[in-house]
Design an enzyme around this catalytic site. Structure first.
Site, PDB file in Angstrom:
ATOM      1  N   ALA A  67       8.260  18.654  27.790  1.00  0.00           N
ATOM      2  CA  ALA A  67       7.151  19.048  28.654  1.00  0.00           C
ATOM      3  C   ALA A  67       7.729  19.380  30.022  1.00  0.00           C
ATOM      4  CB  ALA A  67       6.157  17.903  28.767  1.00  0.00           C
ATOM      5  N   GLY A 110       8.706  16.609  24.246  1.00  0.00           N
ATOM      6  CA  GLY A 110       7.669  17.424  23.602  1.00  0.00           C
ATOM      7  C   GLY A 110       8.257  18.510  22.711  1.00  0.00           C
ATOM      8  N   GLU A 113       8.876  16.802  19.496  1.00  0.00           N
ATOM      9  CA  GLU A 113       7.550  16.582  18.870  1.00  0.00           C
ATOM     10  C   GLU A 113       6.967  17.878  18.316  1.00  0.00           C
ATOM     11  OE1 GLU A 113       5.933  14.582  22.399  1.00  0.00           O
ATOM     12  OE2 GLU A 113       5.442  12.895  21.089  1.00  0.00           O
ATOM     13  N   GLU A 133      11.558  10.253  26.792  1.00  0.00           N
ATOM     14  CA  GLU A 133      10.418   9.974  27.681  1.00  0.00           C
ATOM     15  C   GLU A 133      10.450   8.621  28.379  1.00  0.00           C
ATOM     16  OE1 GLU A 133      10.143  11.442  24.743  1.00  0.00           O
ATOM     17  OE2 GLU A 133       8.616  13.012  24.783  1.00  0.00           O
TER      18      GLU A 133
END
Ligand code: COA
Length: 258
Positions: A67, A110, A113, A133
């Site tokens: 992200a 992300g 993911e 993270e």
């Protein structure tokens, strides 16, 4: 074909290819990427010519490096509770046709993911995967606690998420995070060849097989999603998250001043 600010969407023989196109920040996912991804997936899911999806990142350095931390640092608890990344990734998992992630370079946070929401992951030797993270004061809140766990098993998923370590292609292959590793300039073609093989099978049977496979692995996932979303909301309220993310961004500024 629609055009998108942050994505390149191309139709190939029987499938579509989405390229996340922000190479200047290693294809980091900002709000615009999530919006574009969501719109592109809706359009492609309703397109009669499309019976598969390949996802990749622009350039050779990254699939997606996570992200966008510049945006994350400003995110509030309320933003986190909207779970926008999780929603877009769910659309990928629910895409009616097989999806393949082609991973060169970084697939972190992300980005990892996003690849986990795809049915199949093919990597190049440059692939580097992980969930860093917790080092930023948050959790992977867009699927890793349930999708990584079911992909590599609880022990490996816990190790990756607690330590935030980044693993190379060989290790990712060994633990089953990647299905196969192909040379850098052959990995995309390998994904296309897999799409060609799939396209020779009965489309109806492939589509129903995907539903059956999703049903088989999704028995507890929605419950886990709610915990991820609530937990992330709490963490976005904490000072620790702001200072850790600011440290990443300051590192950038310091480098620029040198
Ligand atoms: N969000 C925003 N910007 C990012 C980013 C992210 N997740 N990942 C990389 N970038 C940016 C960098 O800030 C840099 O921008 P700049 O050129 O304006 O300074 C550019 O992309 C290139 O990255 P850089 O850090 O210079 O490359 P590197 O080869 O030294 O390191 C990484 C690569 C992936 C190890 C490093 O960028 C990194 O740790 N990124 C964050 C990964 C992460 O924690 N992701 C999870 C977020 S939840």
């Amino acid at each position: 074909m629609n055009t998108y600010e942050t994505l390149i969407v191309e139709k190939q023989e029987t499938w579509a290819e989405i390229t996340v196109n922000r190479p200047e920040v290693l294809n980091a996912i900002n709000l615009q990427v999530v919006k574009d991804l969501s719109a592109a997936l809706d359009a492609l899911a309703g397109d009669e010519d499309v019976r598969g999806l390949i996802l990749k990142g622009a350039g050779d350095k990254a699939f997606v490096a996570g992200a966008d931390i510049g945006e994350l640092v400003k995110r509030t608890r309320e933003d986190a509770l909207l779970a926008i990344n999780a929603g877009a990734f769910q659309k990928i998992e629910d895409f009616p046709w097989p999806t393949i992630a082609v991973i060169k370079g970084y697939a972190l946070g992300g980005g990892c993911e996003l690849s986990l929401a795809c049915d199949i992951r093919l990597g190049a030797p440059s692939a580097q995967m992980g969930q860093p993270e917790v080092g930023l004061g948050i959790i992977p809140g867009a699927g890793a606690p349930h999708r990584l766990t079911r992909q590599v098993g609880p022990g490996m998923a816990r190790e990756l998420i607690y330590t935030g370590k980044i693993i190379d292609a060989e290790e990712a292959l060994r633990i089953g995070l990647l299905n196969h590793v192909h040379p850098e300039d052959e990995v995309l073609e390998a994904a296309r060849e897999m799409m060609r093989t799939i396209s020779k099978k009965s489309p109806g049977a492939v589509r129903v097989a995907k539903l059956a496979l999703n049903a088989a692995v999704n028995t507890v996932d929605r419950r886990s999603q709610y915990i991820e979303i609530l937990g992330q909301g709490l963490l976005f309220d904490a000072e620790d998250q702001k200072s850790r993310m600011t440290r990443f961004l300051e590192r950038k500024k310091k480098r620029e001043q040198k």
